[in-house]
Design a protein around this motif. Sequence first.
Motif, PDB file in Angstrom:
ATOM      1  N   THR A 163     -15.154  13.999 -36.544  1.00 29.35           N
ATOM      2  CA  THR A 163     -15.402  14.445 -35.175  1.00 29.35           C
ATOM      3  C   THR A 163     -14.996  15.911 -35.048  1.00 29.35           C
ATOM      4  O   THR A 163     -14.088  16.370 -35.737  1.00 29.35           O
ATOM      5  N   ILE A 164     -15.707  16.588 -34.189  1.00 29.88           N
ATOM      6  CA  ILE A 164     -15.399  17.985 -33.927  1.00 29.88           C
ATOM      7  C   ILE A 164     -15.135  18.115 -32.438  1.00 29.88           C
ATOM      8  O   ILE A 164     -16.044  18.019 -31.620  1.00 29.88           O
ATOM      9  N   ALA A 165     -13.859  18.275 -32.112  1.00 28.30           N
ATOM     10  CA  ALA A 165     -13.450  18.446 -30.720  1.00 28.30           C
ATOM     11  C   ALA A 165     -11.954  18.725 -30.725  1.00 28.30           C
ATOM     12  O   ALA A 165     -11.233  18.160 -31.547  1.00 28.30           O
ATOM     13  N   PRO A 166     -11.509  19.566 -29.893  1.00 30.96           N
ATOM     14  CA  PRO A 166     -12.233  20.281 -28.861  1.00 30.96           C
ATOM     15  C   PRO A 166     -12.858  21.562 -29.381  1.00 30.96           C
ATOM     16  O   PRO A 166     -12.583  22.008 -30.484  1.00 30.96           O
ATOM     17  N   SER A 167     -13.683  22.128 -28.514  1.00 32.38           N
ATOM     18  CA  SER A 167     -14.221  23.474 -28.695  1.00 32.38           C
ATOM     19  C   SER A 167     -13.455  24.361 -27.721  1.00 32.38           C
ATOM     20  O   SER A 167     -13.291  23.999 -26.551  1.00 32.38           O
ATOM     21  N   CYS A 168     -12.970  25.498 -28.224  1.00 36.93           N
ATOM     22  CA  CYS A 168     -12.072  26.328 -27.411  1.00 36.93           C
ATOM     23  C   CYS A 168     -12.364  27.808 -27.580  1.00 36.93           C
ATOM     24  O   CYS A 168     -12.964  28.228 -28.568  1.00 36.93           O
ATOM     25  N   VAL A 169     -11.888  28.574 -26.618  1.00 30.65           N
ATOM     26  CA  VAL A 169     -11.775  30.020 -26.751  1.00 30.65           C
ATOM     27  C   VAL A 169     -10.276  30.321 -26.824  1.00 30.65           C
ATOM     28  O   VAL A 169      -9.503  29.825 -26.003  1.00 30.65           O
ATOM     29  N   VAL A 170      -9.894  31.098 -27.823  1.00 28.22           N
ATOM     30  CA  VAL A 170      -8.480  31.436 -28.030  1.00 28.22           C
ATOM     31  C   VAL A 170      -8.313  32.929 -27.810  1.00 28.22           C
ATOM     32  O   VAL A 170      -9.136  33.730 -28.264  1.00 28.22           O
ATOM     33  N   ARG A 171      -7.236  33.273 -27.107  1.00 23.94           N
ATOM     34  CA  ARG A 171      -6.910  34.677 -26.867  1.00 23.94           C
ATOM     35  C   ARG A 171      -5.490  34.935 -27.362  1.00 23.94           C
ATOM     36  O   ARG A 171      -4.544  34.339 -26.855  1.00 23.94           O
TER      37      ARG A 171
END
Length: 143
Positions: free
Chosen positions: A111-119
């Motif tokens: 499974t591929i999750a979660p999808s995120c934006v990282v700063r």
Amino acid sequence: MIGTQSLTDLYVEVQHFHARQMQLLDGGDFPAYAATFTEDGEFTHTPQQPPALGRDGIVAELNRFHQRFAEDPVIRRHWFNQLWLEPREDGSVQATYYALVVTTRPERNVTIAPSCVVRDVLVRDGEGNLLVRSRTVDHDRLA
């Protein structure tokens, strides 16, 4: 922060830094992962949870978070891509990138999750090594 370093060289350095950092995290070496943050580093990775503050706080938060996998034979891998670097006037660098977490369990589909934006806000220590001053992970499903 860049000084005489080209943006290309910085990009490669940050990619290498993230690769080492994620191997520490995915390998469960939380103290070594936390050591890649400044002493007063801030790490926000779970929605509706306050940030983990300082290296000891980051280790405690990662131990708390990973307790859910104690009886679960899971392998988790963090994948970073689409890195964008913005050098700041104070010498730090804003690094923004996408992250996917790949989860594998025996005899099951990946499974591929979660999808995120990282700063990240990256700084250098006294020896010139990169450290994370702050990391914020925003989950796409909550955007």
